[in-house]
Design an enzyme around this catalytic site. Structure first.
Site, PDB file in Angstrom:
ATOM      1  N   PRO A 135     -63.532 -49.303  87.029  1.00 36.27           N
ATOM      2  CA  PRO A 135     -64.403 -50.102  87.900  1.00 36.27           C
ATOM      3  C   PRO A 135     -63.759 -51.381  88.441  1.00 36.27           C
ATOM      4  CG  PRO A 135     -64.918 -50.556  85.611  1.00 36.27           C
ATOM      5  CD  PRO A 135     -63.841 -49.497  85.603  1.00 36.27           C
ATOM      6  N   GLU A 136     -62.474 -51.582  88.223  1.00 35.79           N
ATOM      7  CA  GLU A 136     -61.857 -52.880  88.512  1.00 35.79           C
ATOM      8  C   GLU A 136     -62.077 -53.368  89.944  1.00 35.79           C
ATOM      9  OE1 GLU A 136     -60.532 -50.424  86.684  1.00 35.79           O
ATOM     10  OE2 GLU A 136     -58.813 -51.110  85.506  1.00 35.79           O
ATOM     11  N   LEU A 137     -61.924 -52.473  90.934  1.00 32.19           N
ATOM     12  CA  LEU A 137     -62.027 -52.917  92.321  1.00 32.19           C
ATOM     13  C   LEU A 137     -63.437 -53.383  92.678  1.00 32.19           C
ATOM     14  CD1 LEU A 137     -59.175 -51.585  92.535  1.00 32.19           C
ATOM     15  CD2 LEU A 137     -59.822 -50.917  94.860  1.00 32.19           C
TER      16      LEU A 137
END
Length: 270
Positions: A135-137
């Site tokens: 989920p980083e972006l």
């Protein structure tokens, strides 16, 4: 060594490393990274250990790198971020580079940096409750260990990473190659240990050299150089700092991490 954030056990020929911060969903702090590295040193130096299992205490494998670390340290610029990301990269890659076979045993959440750690292991066993994601972006961060395209292929990796997918079921993860097998939650620990013990019967020299040959199949295609290049890109992303990340951290500092995650997710539900 007395560990505070992990538990390290030698169970016959198998070393089991348990991420042990269940109150924080086993979030990977800087201290935990140091302790994981020390435990891997111990496993690799112990001739009685022939395989390594990594798992999480409680209901989750890990929620990923601990964002509270960043909230407290407030790194800014490339110079601040370089040693942080170097450690974030090098420790998960210990599981790829280890001469001994490594197995991730996953239940519950396996997110972001923790997902990358599981991908770096030679094999992954997941329980029916497990779910995976990158989920980083979604909150303006980059990918530290860009292993996913080497595991699932570029098309799927782009879809997962660029959309910030964070709910890949265990069965879906198995279908696309992130997971070897899915077992009932109650049988997860024994399934991972049984697999490790089966490998441990084989001459460790043969296992070590064959793992090296298997890894070389990807490394010869430039995987390690590509991972280092991706790390440099992530360093540039974090060094510059995105608007989304600044806004996310501002909400987290003011209202807490749960509120920040709710703010993040609401942007995609609109």
């Amino acid at each position: 060594m007395n560990y505070r954030t992990i538990r390290y056990e030698v169970l016959g020929p198998v070393a089991r490393l348990t991420l042990n911060r269940p109150e924080r969903a086993n979030a990977i702090s800087a201290e935990m990274l140091d302790e994981i590295s020390a435990a891997m040193d111990a496993a690799e130096a112990d001739d009685t250990v022939r395989a390594v299992v990594v798992t999480g205490e409680g209901g989750n494998f890990s929620s990923g790198f601990d964002l509270k670390d960043q909230m407290e340290r407030r790194p800014t610029g490339v110079a601040d971020w370089r040693p942080i990301l170097r450690k974030d990269f090098d420790v998960p890659m210990r599981f790829w580079r280890s001469a001994k076979p490594t197995i991730a045993s996953v239940r519950g959440a396996c997110m972001a940096g923790a997902c990358e750690l599981a991908l770096a292991c030679d094999m992954t066993i997941a329980s029916e409750t497990a779910y995976f994601g990158e989920p980083e972006l979604k909150f303006g961060a980059g990918i530290v260990v860009m292993l996913l395209p080497w595991i699932v292929g570029p098309k799927l990796a782009k879809e997962i990473i660029l959309t910030g997918e964070d709910r890949i079921s265990a069965e879906r993860a198995r279908e696309i190659g992130m997971v070897n097998r899915v077992v009932a939650d109650a049988g997860l620990d024994e399934a991972a240990l049984a697999l490790a013990r089966r490998i441990a019967v084989i001459d460790p020299m043969v296992v070590r050299e064959t793992k090296r040959a298997l890894n070389r199949q990807l490394e010869a295609r430039g995987m390690l150089d590509a991972l280092e290049a991706a790390l440099e890109i992530d360093l540039a992303i974090e060094g510059e700092g995105s608007v989304d990340k600044r806004d996310f951290m501002a909400v987290a500092r003011e209202k807490g991490m749960r509120a920040a995650i709710a703010w993040r997710d609401a942007r995609f539900d609109a």
